[in-house]
Write a protein that holds these residues in place. Structure first.
Motif, short mmCIF file in Angstrom:
data_model
loop_
_atom_site.label_atom_id
_atom_site.label_comp_id
_atom_site.label_asym_id
_atom_site.label_seq_id
_atom_site.Cartn_x
_atom_site.Cartn_y
_atom_site.Cartn_z
N UNK A 72 4.05 -38.46 35.98
CA UNK A 72 2.56 -38.42 36.41
C UNK A 72 2.29 -39.11 34.94
N UNK A 73 2.90 -39.11 33.87
CA UNK A 73 2.71 -39.44 32.63
C UNK A 73 3.29 -41.17 33.02
N UNK A 74 4.16 -41.49 33.64
CA UNK A 74 4.82 -43.12 33.58
C UNK A 74 3.66 -43.64 34.32
N UNK A 75 2.82 -43.35 35.37
CA UNK A 75 1.27 -43.46 36.33
C UNK A 75 0.63 -43.95 35.64
N UNK A 76 0.21 -43.22 34.72
CA UNK A 76 -1.43 -43.34 33.73
C UNK A 76 -1.00 -44.21 32.94
N UNK A 77 0.47 -44.16 32.17
CA UNK A 77 0.95 -45.41 31.45
C UNK A 77 0.65 -46.55 32.40
N UNK A 78 1.23 -47.18 33.14
CA UNK A 78 0.74 -48.39 34.15
C UNK A 78 -0.46 -48.55 34.36
N UNK A 79 -2.03 -47.28 34.59
CA UNK A 79 -2.88 -47.36 34.29
C UNK A 79 -4.30 -48.49 33.59
#
Ligand code: FAQ
Length: 312
Positions: free
Chosen positions: A177-184
């Protein structure tokens, strides 16, 4: 009134015949090309810096090799473009000195920092993506050496764009989830600056009318920006991300996406040297030239010695 030479020149342009280095050309055509091609070359060179920031922190060996290869490609693009510019009689060292004194521009996009690994994906996807949309059209530019340089550069840029997109897709599909948030978060920062790469609105673009008449530019700033948005939004949706633009939506009547207004005060602030990284980027480039002086001097001495030996 056009002189006979100018008329013949414009007739060639109108007939889509390329202008080559030894052909007659108006001084203003030469100056416009030197301006645009030197800015373009400087952008490729300064453009290595935001990515260099992550070279020592790439998440694994394969990603590091890919990033290194991409950065080397950008150096190569800068070198072809400087060479193409020299066919117009411009001097590379003089043009680089103008960059370092802040007298000439390079793309606004490279004055933004790269704060996370996701930025390496976003830069490849959005920044190289915007660069390709602009450069695909420049393959048909009227000046032969510029046009030919663009053909090879576009092949490499489209590989860069896919490389960046794949980084983001991987983070979105396999990531935490942290990596996905990093992309956004990364997309939120780079979205608007990427749209600014195409330059001011057509009505506020002082160089456009003449450059279109000379076919240096083949499509307008606004038309290229629209083309970029239209092809990028489906890719954004495939990622499962959003753009930081509440006005972005498909307009079936126009057959294009509508989008919000760019913050032009930010664009012009960056052009004046007041973006987040302008000073840092120029300082880094100046240091690189100064620190490399002894290498150039040694190479010159070495070449002199060999020339003497050959003459003997
Ligand atoms: N940033 O009258 P216009 C890359 C200036 S891609 C800074 O519309 P024009 C790949 C413009 O120069 C990036 N300045 O001007 C890569 C003019 O100022 P001047 C490089 C900008 O020339 C990816 C003034 O505003 N690509 O490097 C910008 O007709 C990843 C008025 O504007 C190119 O350079 C801007 N965004 O149209 C590398 C493409 N926009 O000179 C590493 C070739 C405008 O009168 C990593 N260039 N300005 O003082 C072009 O197609 C054109 O020059 C435009 C501007 C479209 C950029």
């Amino acid at each position: 009134e056009m002189s006979p030479e100018e008329r013949a020149f414009q007739e060639k342009i109108d007939a889509d015949i390329k202008i080559e280095p030894k052909n007659w050309m108006p001084d203003a055509y030469r100056r416009t090309l030197i301006r645009q091609m030197s800015q373009h070359a400087h952008s490729e060179i300064v453009g290595m810096l935001p990515e260099k920031n992550w070279l020592t922190r790439a998440p694994n060996f394969k990603r590091k090799l890919q990033l290194l290869a991409k950065i080397q490609d950008e150096a190569g693009h800068g070198l072809y473009l400087y060479s193409a510019m020299e066919t117009l009689g411009a001097d590379r060292d003089e043009e680089v000195a103008k960059l370092h004194s802040g007298e000439v521009k390079y793309s606004s996009i490279f004055n933004y920092p790269t704060l996370s690994w996701a930025d390496m994906g976003t830069v490849g996807w959005l920044v190289d993506g915007a660069a390709i949309v602009n450069q695909v059209v420049l393959q048909r530019t009227s000046y032969g050496p510029y046009s030919r340089a663009m053909i090879r550069i576009c092949k490499e840029e489209s590989f860069h764009q896919r490389q960046g997109y794949q980084i983001l897709l991987h983070m979105m599909r396999e990531g935490t989830e942290e990596q996905k948030a990093m992309v956004q978060e990364s997309i939120n920062r780079f979205w608007w600056p990427s749209l600014m790469m195409f330059g001011p609105h057509d009505g506020d673009s002082p160089n456009s009318a003449q450059s279109m008449q000379w076919k240096i530019k083949r499509m307008s700033n606004d038309d290229l920006r629209q083309r970029f948005i239209d092809q990028t939004v489906p890719q954004l949706e495939l990622l499962g991300c959003t753009a930081p633009d509440p006005d972005l939506k498909w307009n079936p009547e126009r057959g294009h996406y509508d989008f919000g207004e760019i913050d032009w005060s930010e664009f012009y602030a960056v052009l004046k040297g007041n973006g987040p990284c302008n000073r840092d980027r120029l300082r880094t480039r100046r240091n690189a030239i100064e620190n490399g002086a002894w290498v150039r001097e040694a190479a010159r001495k070495h070449a002199e010695k060999h020339n003497k030996a050959d003459a003997a």
